[in-house]
Design a protein around this motif. Structure first.
Motif, PDB file in Angstrom:
ATOM      1  N   LYS A  95       0.743  -0.781  -7.865  1.00 51.07           N
ATOM      2  CA  LYS A  95       0.222  -1.927  -7.109  1.00 51.07           C
ATOM      3  C   LYS A  95      -0.722  -2.745  -7.983  1.00 51.07           C
ATOM      4  N   HIS A 120      -7.996   0.323   0.608  1.00 54.83           N
ATOM      5  CA  HIS A 120      -6.630  -0.139   0.857  1.00 54.83           C
ATOM      6  C   HIS A 120      -5.638   1.020   0.745  1.00 54.83           C
ATOM      7  N   GLU A 134       0.812  -1.218   0.000  1.00 53.86           N
ATOM      8  CA  GLU A 134       0.000   0.000   0.000  1.00 53.86           C
ATOM      9  C   GLU A 134       0.849   1.273   0.000  1.00 53.86           C
ATOM     10  N   ILE A 162      -4.078   4.393  -3.349  1.00 57.79           N
ATOM     11  CA  ILE A 162      -4.056   3.412  -4.429  1.00 57.79           C
ATOM     12  C   ILE A 162      -2.985   3.776  -5.448  1.00 57.79           C
TER      13      ILE A 162
END
Length: 203
Positions: A162, A155, A19, A158
């Motif tokens: 990722k 999460h 994250e 962003i």
């Protein structure tokens, strides 16, 4: 296709806490390499400030800064030698995951649960498709859905990288997003509310 010299997502070292993104990981790796201990600590303080901008959802946490320093310790893989401003002896408990609960009536296993079964099905189809416009279109649909799912599940910040890393892993390296060329769709609050509404109707 020749891949010499290309920095593929699946060939990179896996991030401890994805994250925060690879940018933070690179900063921590640099801090570890600094020979002077006081300079390492100054660098660590700067990194924690950067981490705070990546994890705004933690602002309500009573131990906000302690948690960030715990995360820094984990990202550094115990190699960052500094005088820690907080006790980081229990930091590793953050990485401990509870045993997955069985889902009644479900016989399949979802590798990335926050993406759900739809993304898993799209990924399986992508792995079987030949390179071409059709696969490129499905890749774009899948990547944008993955980003929506990550935002929906909250999460942290962003990072496009990722999504690219996760997509590469889910497809066993078949799909490699070129973030220099690929553009994600703009995701609005209305899009997320509409998606959430669809999920509720299915229940």
């Amino acid at each position: 296709m020749k891949t010499n010299g290309l920095d593929y997502n699946t060939k990179r070292e896996e991030l401890v806490l994805p994250e925060y993104g690879r940018e933070i990981q690179n900063m921590v790796d640099h801090a570890i390499s600094i020979p002077d201990k006081k300079e390492r600590l100054r660098c660590a303080h700067t990194i924690v400030k950067m981490m705070a901008t990546k994890a705004p959802q933690m602002l309500d946490d009573e131990d906000y800064y302690k948690t960030l320093w715990d995360h820094l310790y984990l990202i550094g893989r115990k190699k960052l030698d500094i005088d820690w401003p907080y006790d980081i002896s229990n930091a590793e408990h953050i990485l401990q995951k509870p045993e997955p609960m069985a889902i009644p009536g479900k016989t399949y296993s979802i590798r990335f649960r926050h993406y759900g079964r739809l993304v898993e099905e799209l990924v399986e189809k992508l792995k079987e498709m030949e390179p071409g416009d059709e696969r490129d279109q499905l890749t774009a649909i899948t990547a944008n859905q993955m980003k929506r799912d990550l935002i929906q599940w909250g999460h942290g910040s962003i990072d496009d990288e990722k999504v690219a890393d996760d997509l590469a892993r889910l497809t066993d390296g078949v799909i490699q997003l070129d973030l220099g060329k690929f553009k994600f769709c703009k995701i609005t609050k209305d899009d997320l509310q509409q998606q959430q509404g669809k999920k509720k109707k299915k229940k």
